[in-house]
Write an enzyme that holds these catalytic residues in place. Structure first.
Site, PDB file in Angstrom:
ATOM      1  CG  HIS A 101      68.021  -3.659 -84.493  1.00 13.30           C
ATOM      2  ND1 HIS A 101      67.877  -2.620 -85.065  1.00 13.30           N
ATOM      3  CD2 HIS A 101      69.106  -3.716 -83.950  1.00 13.30           C
ATOM      4  CE1 HIS A 101      68.983  -1.784 -85.346  1.00 13.30           C
ATOM      5  NE2 HIS A 101      69.812  -2.567 -84.462  1.00 13.30           N
ATOM      6  CG  HIS A 139      71.677  -3.148 -80.022  1.00 11.72           C
ATOM      7  ND1 HIS A 139      72.201  -1.730 -80.060  1.00 11.72           N
ATOM      8  CD2 HIS A 139      71.753  -3.411 -81.460  1.00 11.72           C
ATOM      9  CE1 HIS A 139      72.609  -1.426 -81.390  1.00 11.72           C
ATOM     10  NE2 HIS A 139      72.028  -2.512 -82.289  1.00 11.72           N
ATOM     11  CD  GLU A 140      71.198  -7.135 -82.287  1.00 15.68           C
ATOM     12  OE1 GLU A 140      70.532  -6.829 -83.157  1.00 15.68           O
ATOM     13  OE2 GLU A 140      72.426  -6.428 -82.268  1.00 15.68           O
ATOM     14  CD  GLU A 173      72.474   0.969 -84.386  1.00 13.33           C
ATOM     15  OE1 GLU A 173      71.957   0.205 -85.259  1.00 13.33           O
ATOM     16  OE2 GLU A 173      73.319   0.672 -83.701  1.00 13.33           O
TER      17      GLU A 173
END
Lengths: 500, 500
Positions: free
Chosen positions: A268, A264-265, A294
Site C-alpha cells: 500500500h 502487505h502494508e 489491495e
C-alpha cells in the site's frame, strides 16, 4: 481559466490539508494515544471532518467546478487538469447529495452500533447487535436514496470504493471465480496436507520486526518518507506523498503474520509513495480505488512475498535469524508451510486459496440486505449455510461467524468486495508484468525488486487517482478486471504445492 | 442568554479542536515525522492555523461576545461564564486587530529568518542573521502599532504571554532581583567549588529514562492521560485535559539532564492534567500564562527535584541503578553536585543561581530593540558587555552569545521574561505551600507528593485560564509577583551548599 483553476486548487488544497491532518490524528489514536485521550480525539476528528466537508461543498467550489467543466469540455481528456476537474466534480456531486444532518445522524447511530457489536461479539449474541444492524441498513438505504437510481441499488455503495464499478460486473466476475475456487479447495482438502507446526512456535518479536524491515527496504519502501509502528490492526496511512506510514503487529500464536503484514502494508505504502507529486493536495492524490490499492498490497505480500523465488533469496537469512525454530526445515517445506491451505472461520486469517470465498459470502449478504431479500434476523443462519457450501465448515458460534467483522458495525456496506477484486487485479497485473519483465523470477531470486517496482511506478502508482480502476486495468492489461489470471495463478501454485 | 452562550461555546469549541489538532501535528513533527514529511506538514499546519483564525474572528463570534458581555455586566465576576466571556473577548479583540496579510507576511519573513539564523549560528556569523533580525523587529513594531498605545510599547508584546503584566512591573521585579543575584554569584565564585565529575561520566540512557518515569509517576503524573517520548528539544503539549504529553532527551555529556528535563516537563503536564474538565474547549482551558506554567515546571524540577529531602528518598535507588558511576559518592556530595553553580554561556544549561541573569540580559535587549535605543548591529557587543557585567564571562563567539536562542529568529519578542518570572513564582508559591503544609519536607523525604500536588491542583491547576497571572498569584499568596521569596530561597540553599 488558469485563474479559476488556481482558485479551485487553492480551495481543494485546504480541504486536503484538513483531511490529512485528520489522518494524523487517526494514526496517533491507533498508535500512541493514551486511553484518556479518546473522547476529545473523537470530538477533534469530528470537527475536522465537518469543516473539511463544509469547505468542500461551498457554492464557490460548485461554481468553479461548473465553469471549469465547461471550459475543459474540449480539453484533452488525458490532461491532468481535466482529470482533476472530473474527479473533483464527481466527489463534489456526491458530497452535495448527502445532507449534513444525515452525516451527523449516521455518526451517532454508528457509534452506538459499534458499542453493541463489541458487546454482541464478546458474548457471541447476535440479538444484541441485530436492532443496530437493522438501523444501519435503514441508513444505508436512505443514503442510496440520495442518489439517482442506477441498475442496482448496491451500485451506489460500490461506487464509493470502486468508482465506476457496477454490481453486475462484480457479480459476473465472482460467478466466474466461485466454482473454480470451490473446486480447487476440495481438491486440496483431499490431498496430502502440509506440515507447518514450526511456524507456530516461539519467535522473537524484535527479530521478526527487523527481518520485515530489511525485506521492505529491499522492496523499495523509502524510510526517509515513512516509518513503521505497532498498532492493534495493521494499516497504511498517508499524510503526504513524502510521509507514508505503515503499522504491523505481533501475534504470539501466529508470529509470521508480523512479516506478511509488513509486506502487505508496504505494498500500500509504495503505491502512495509512488504517486506523482504534482497531484498533491488535489482530487488525484492517493490511490485510485481500494481494489487497486489491495492489488499492490497483495502483490508484495503474496505474489512476491509468498513465492518460491523470494524465499530462495531470503530463507537462508531467515534460518540464520531463527536457527532453532527452523532447524531441519528445508526451503521447500518452509515454502509449503507459509502457503498452507486450510479453510478457516475467520476472514482475516484466511489463506490465498480460500480468502475470496469469505468475500463472496459477504458480498452476497450485503446485496441481500440492500435488496431486502435477506432479513437481518436470518443473517446468522444464512452465514452458516454459505460457509458450509463454500468452505465446508460451520462456525460454532456467531462471534466466529456473522459477528466477526467490524465493517457492518459502523454501517460500512460495499467495501468487502474490494479485497477480492484486489486479489484478482494483483494476478492480472502479474501476468502482464511477467510478459514485460521476462526474467522477473531470476531478479527476485537475487533479491532485486527494482525493475518490478519501476514497472508498478510507471504503470500504476504515478497516475494516482487519474484513471478509474477499470480504465486503469484496461489500459495496463488490455482487459477489464477478470478472474482468469487469479484462477490460473492459484491453480498453478497449489497444484505444485499439493501435487494436484 | 443561555442560547447565545451555548452558540458561542460551540463555535469556540470548534476553534479549540482545530488548534489542538494542530498541536498533534506539531508533536508528531517533533517526535515521529520522517524528514520527507516536513514540507507538507508545514502546509497542513498553516492551513489549520488559518482556518482556526478565520473561524475565530467571524462577525458572528464578535456579535455573540458583544451581546454576552452586556448580559454579563452584572454577573458575579467570579462566575466561570463571565470569565470565559472576558478572556474570549480579549483574545478576539487581539486577533481582530492583526490583519491576516500581516500574519501571512510574518510567517514568510520568519521562515527565511529562521534559515538565516541556522546558518549564522553554525558559522558564528551575526552578519548573516542581522538583516533578518532587523526585518523581524520591524514587524514587531508594526504588530505593536495595531494596538492602542500603552505605557510602554513592550507592554503589548508582554501581554501576549502574561496577560495584564506591564513592562514597568517586570522591570521593577528584575531591578529588585539583579543586584542580589549578582552578589550571590560573586560570593559563590569566591567559595570552595563543588565536585561533580561523577555526573559527567557514562550513564545508561534507558535506565535514566526509567528512573525519571518512576519519579514522575510518584509525583502524580497520570500515564492513562499522557505519555513520554524522545524529542530533540523537550516540551510538554496538550491535546486535551486527558491527553497531556511530554518529551525528554538524552545528552551523553550531561546525562542527568534526562532526569531533570523529565521532572520539568512533568510539572507543566501536571498543571494541564489538573485543569478542571469543565473548561475544555473554552478560552479558559490551558494554563493561565507562561510564567505560571514555568512556576509549575520549575517547582517540580528544582524546588522538589533538586532538594535534599527529595534525594534523601531517591538517592539510594539511584545509587543502586548506577552503582559504578556513584561508587563512593555520598548523598551530600550528590546533592551539591546537582546544584553546582557555574556561570555559563548558554542559557538552557544555566543553574538556578545564574539562570535569571541570562533572562534579564535578554529582556533589557528586547526592550532596547523595541524602544529603538539599541541598534541591531550593536547587539553582539551589548550582549558580551552584559555577560561580563552579570556573569563575569564573555562568549568566545556569537554562536555562544547573541545567536544562541531560537526565539528572535522567528520574531518572538516578549517571551523570555516569563522564564525568570516562573522561577520567582515557584519560590513565592513554595513559601506559601510550606506554611500550609508544615511537614512538607518530611513528606518528600518519604516520596509522598500527594498533598503537594493536591495543594497545587486546588490553588492553581484547576482554575485554568480563569484568573490572570498576577491576580492568581495575589489570590494565592496575598502578594503580586515579587522577587523576595526567590532571593531568600537561593540565598538559603546556596549558603548551605557553599558555606557562605
Amino acid at each position: 481559466m488558469s485563474e479559476k483553476l488556481n482558485k479551485l486548487k487553492e480551495l481543494l488544497g485546504e480541504v486536503s490539508d484538513i483531511n490529512r491532518a485528520a489522518s494524523v490524528l487517526s494514526w496517533d489514536q491507533q498508535v500512541n494515544m493514551p486511553p484518556g485521550g479518546a473522547e476529545a480525539r473523537g470530538q477533534q476528528m469530528a470537527t475536522l471532518g465537518k469543516i473539511a466537508q463544509e469547505k468542500f461543498i461551498t457554492d464557490e467550489v460548485g461554481r468553479l467546478l461548473d465553469d471549469l467543466k465547461k471550459e475543459f469540455t474540449d480539453a484533452d481528456p488525458d490532461s491532468d487538469d481535466a482529470a482533476m476537474i472530473r474527479v473533483a466534480a464527481r466527489n463534489y456531486d456526491k458530497a452535495k447529495r448527502v445532507p449534513p444532518e444525515f452525516v451527523a445522524e449516521k455518526a451517532i447511530v454508528a457509534t452506538k452500533a459499534f458499542g453493541a457489536w463489541m458487546e454482541a461479539r464478546s458474548k457471541s449474541d447476535f440479538s444484541i447487535f441485530r436492532p443496530h444492524l437493522e438501523k444501519n441498513v435503514e441508513l444505508v438505504e436512505r443514503y442510496i436514496s440520495f442518489f439517482p437510481a442506477s441498475d442496482h441499488p448496491y451500485d451506489t455503495l460500490l461506487d464509493d470504493y470502486e468508482p465506476g464499478m457496477k454490481t453486475a460486473e462484480v457479480k459476473a466476475i465472482f460467478d466466474g471465480l466461485r466454482p473454480k475456487q470451490v473446486k480447487l479447495i476440495k481438491a486440496i482438502r483431499e490431498s496430502k496436507q502440509v506440515k507447518d507446526d514450526f511456524l507456530h512456535t516461539k519467535y522473537n518479536e524484535k527479530k521478526l520486526w527487523d527481518f520485515g524491515v530489511n525485506v521492505i527496504t529491499q522492496y523499495g519502501y523509502e524510510w526517509s518518507r515513512g516509518r513503521q509502528d505497532k498498532a492493534p490492526h495493521p494499516f497504511e496511512t498517508t499524510f503526504s506523498v513524502n510521509d507514508v506510514r505503515i503499522t504491523t503487529r505481533f501475534e504470539a500464536e501466529n508470529p509470521m503474520a508480523t512479516l506478511f503484514s509488513t509486506f502487505h502494508e508496504s505494498g500500500h505504502a509504495m503505491y502512495e509513495q509512488g504517486i506523482h507529486p504534482k497531484y498533491e493536495r488535489t482530487a488525484l492524490s492517493g490511490g485510485t480505488s481500494l481494489a487497486i490499492h489491495e492489488s499492490q498490497s497483495r502483490m508484495w505480500e503474496n505474489l512476491v512475498g509468498r513465492s518460491l523465488p523470494f524465499w530462495e533469496h531470503f530463507f537462508p537469512a531467515l534460518k540464520k535469524t531463527f536457527p532453532s525454530q527452523l532447524e531441519g526445515v528445508s526451503l521447500k517445506s518452509f515454502y509449503k508451510a507459509i502457503n498452507k491451505v486450510a479453510p478457516s472461520l475467520i476472514r482475516v486469517n484466511a489463506d490465498e486459496a480460500t480468502y475470496n470465498l469469505h468475500i463472496m459470502l459477504r458480498l452476497e449478504m450485503e446485496i441481500g440486505m440492500v435488496e431486502g431479500t435477506m432479513a437481518i434476523k436470518d443473517l446468522p443462519e444464512i452465514w452458516n449455510t454459505k460457509m458450509q457450501e463454500y468452505l465446508g465448515i460451520v462456525p460454532p458460534n456467531d462471534a466466529k461467524g456473522v459477528l466477526q467483522d467490524i465493517h457492518w458495525s459502523y454501517g460500512s456496506v460495499g467495501y468487502f468486495s474490494t479485497y477480492a477484486l484486489g486479489n484478482l487485479v494483483s494476478a492480472q497485473l502479474w501476468e502482464k508484468i511477467n510478459k514485460d519483465i521476462r526474467n522477473l523470477d531470476d531478479q527476485i531470486r537475487v533479491g532485486n525488486f527494482s525493475e518490478l517496482l519501476g514497472w508498478l511506478r510507471e504503470k500504476i502508482h504515478r497516475h494516482g487517482h487519474k484513471y478509474d480502476p477499470q480504465d486503469l486495468v484496461q489500459k495496463v492489461t488490455s482487459s477489464k478486471i477478470t478472474p482468469g489470471p487469479y484462477v490460473r495463478y492459484l491453480t498453478k501454485k497449489y497444484s505444485e504445492i499439493y501435487g494436484l
